[in-house]
Design an enzyme around this catalytic site. Structure first.
Site, PDB file in Angstrom:
ATOM      1  N   LYS A 155      -6.719  38.959  22.349  1.00 58.06           N
ATOM      2  CA  LYS A 155      -8.110  38.396  22.162  1.00 58.06           C
ATOM      3  C   LYS A 155      -9.082  39.159  23.280  1.00 58.06           C
ATOM      4  CE  LYS A 155      -7.353  34.037  20.046  1.00 58.06           C
ATOM      5  NZ  LYS A 155      -7.953  32.467  20.292  1.00 58.06           N
ATOM      6  N   ASP A 201     -13.775  30.460  17.050  1.00 60.06           N
ATOM      7  CA  ASP A 201     -13.065  29.616  17.789  1.00 60.06           C
ATOM      8  C   ASP A 201     -14.133  28.475  18.095  1.00 60.06           C
ATOM      9  OD1 ASP A 201     -10.390  30.438  17.408  1.00 60.06           O
ATOM     10  OD2 ASP A 201     -10.464  31.359  19.250  1.00 60.06           O
TER      11      ASP A 201
END
Length: 271
Positions: free
Chosen positions: A66, A103
């Site tokens: 990420k 997220d």
């Protein structure tokens, strides 16, 4: 030509993302496919180049890539920049990638679906690793009074500084006491992956939300329920962040309810 999308990680074979996205692709009659794409740790740059050669148009990014994803992107959304990590890449018409992070909104959406109020509530966040960043930012933006408990307090301090949010910081040895004072507890610790749990104070039907799901969350959620907490796993967050990624790629916000039901059946069959 069928358009390529997928989830990139190491490991990635366990991911439910292909199940979620390919069902939505079929439902909307899109000429696309979504694959689980294994890229070993430390090889994200070359892996991304290979996917560009395959003309991939959108990617979900999971551990451990990420942070590398946002570093290699041509541009990034404000949320992705604030978190310092991307879980979604969108191919730009001019070439390169736009880094996004769904997220945080996915976590917020999961709370809304569960009718959990956060504004002005005392929230105890367990953990300060990569998974906690998006959660902490969302909680701060929702005006929670936040306490972070982590084994290494300096890591929690770094998280707070990086996100530029306000939070009290405690060592993990104080978790039980802090949970006892909280209105909502959010767990991002990976204890459940080894079957370990925490000592729980009396829950009094307060919410204990573990962002994991399936086997990694099972022991922790069972312990919480036994102590009188209202347990909630992270499956709805998984589906919500996927839906927001899908919307970025296709301009369509898909049906989360049916996707969650499908995932719930799959998870229950394996736990």
């Amino acid at each position: 030509m069928t358009k390529l999308y997928g989830v990139v990680g190491d490991p990635v074979s366990h991911s439910l993302s292909p199940v979620i996205h390919n069902a939505w692709i079929r439902e909307h009659g899109l000429d696309a496919t979504y694959e689980a794409l294994h890229v070993p740790k430390g090889e994200f740059e070359s892996g991304l180049s290979s996917l560009e050669d395959r003309q991939a148009l959108g990617l979900n990014i999971t551990l451990p890539h990420k942070e590398a994803a946002i570093e290699l992107a041509e541009s990034a959304s404000e949320v992705a920049r604030r978190i310092g990590a991307a879980n979604t890449l969108v191919r730009l018409k001019s070439g390169g990638w736009l880094a996004e992070n769904t997220d945080a909104p996915g976590f917020t959406e999961s709370l809304a679906q569960a009718n959990i109020e956060i504004a002005d509530q005392n929230v105890c966040l367990l953990g300060a690793g990569g998974a906690a960043r998006a959660v902490a930012l969302a909680l701060s933006d929702m005006r929670a009074t936040l306490t972070i408990c982590n084994r290494t307090q300096s890591r929690a301090e770094e998280l707070v500084k990086h996100l530029n949010i306000n939070a009290d910081i405690r060592g993990l040895e104080h978790a039980e006491a802090e949970m006892g004072k909280a209105d909502v507890v959010i767990n991002t610790l990976s204890l459940g992956h080894t079957g370990r749990t925490l000592d729980f104070p009396e829950g009094k039907l307060r919410t204990f939300y573990d962002i994991s799901y399936g086997k990694p969350a099972k022991a922790m959620l069972e312990q919480a329920e036994a102590a009188g907490w209202k347990p909630l796993d992270g499956l709805s967050m998984l589906v919500a962040q996927a839906a927001f990624s899908f919307e970025l790629w296709f301009g369509i916000l898909p049906d989360m309810e049916s996707a969650l039901a499908r995932c719930r059946k799959l998870v229950e069959a394996t736990t």
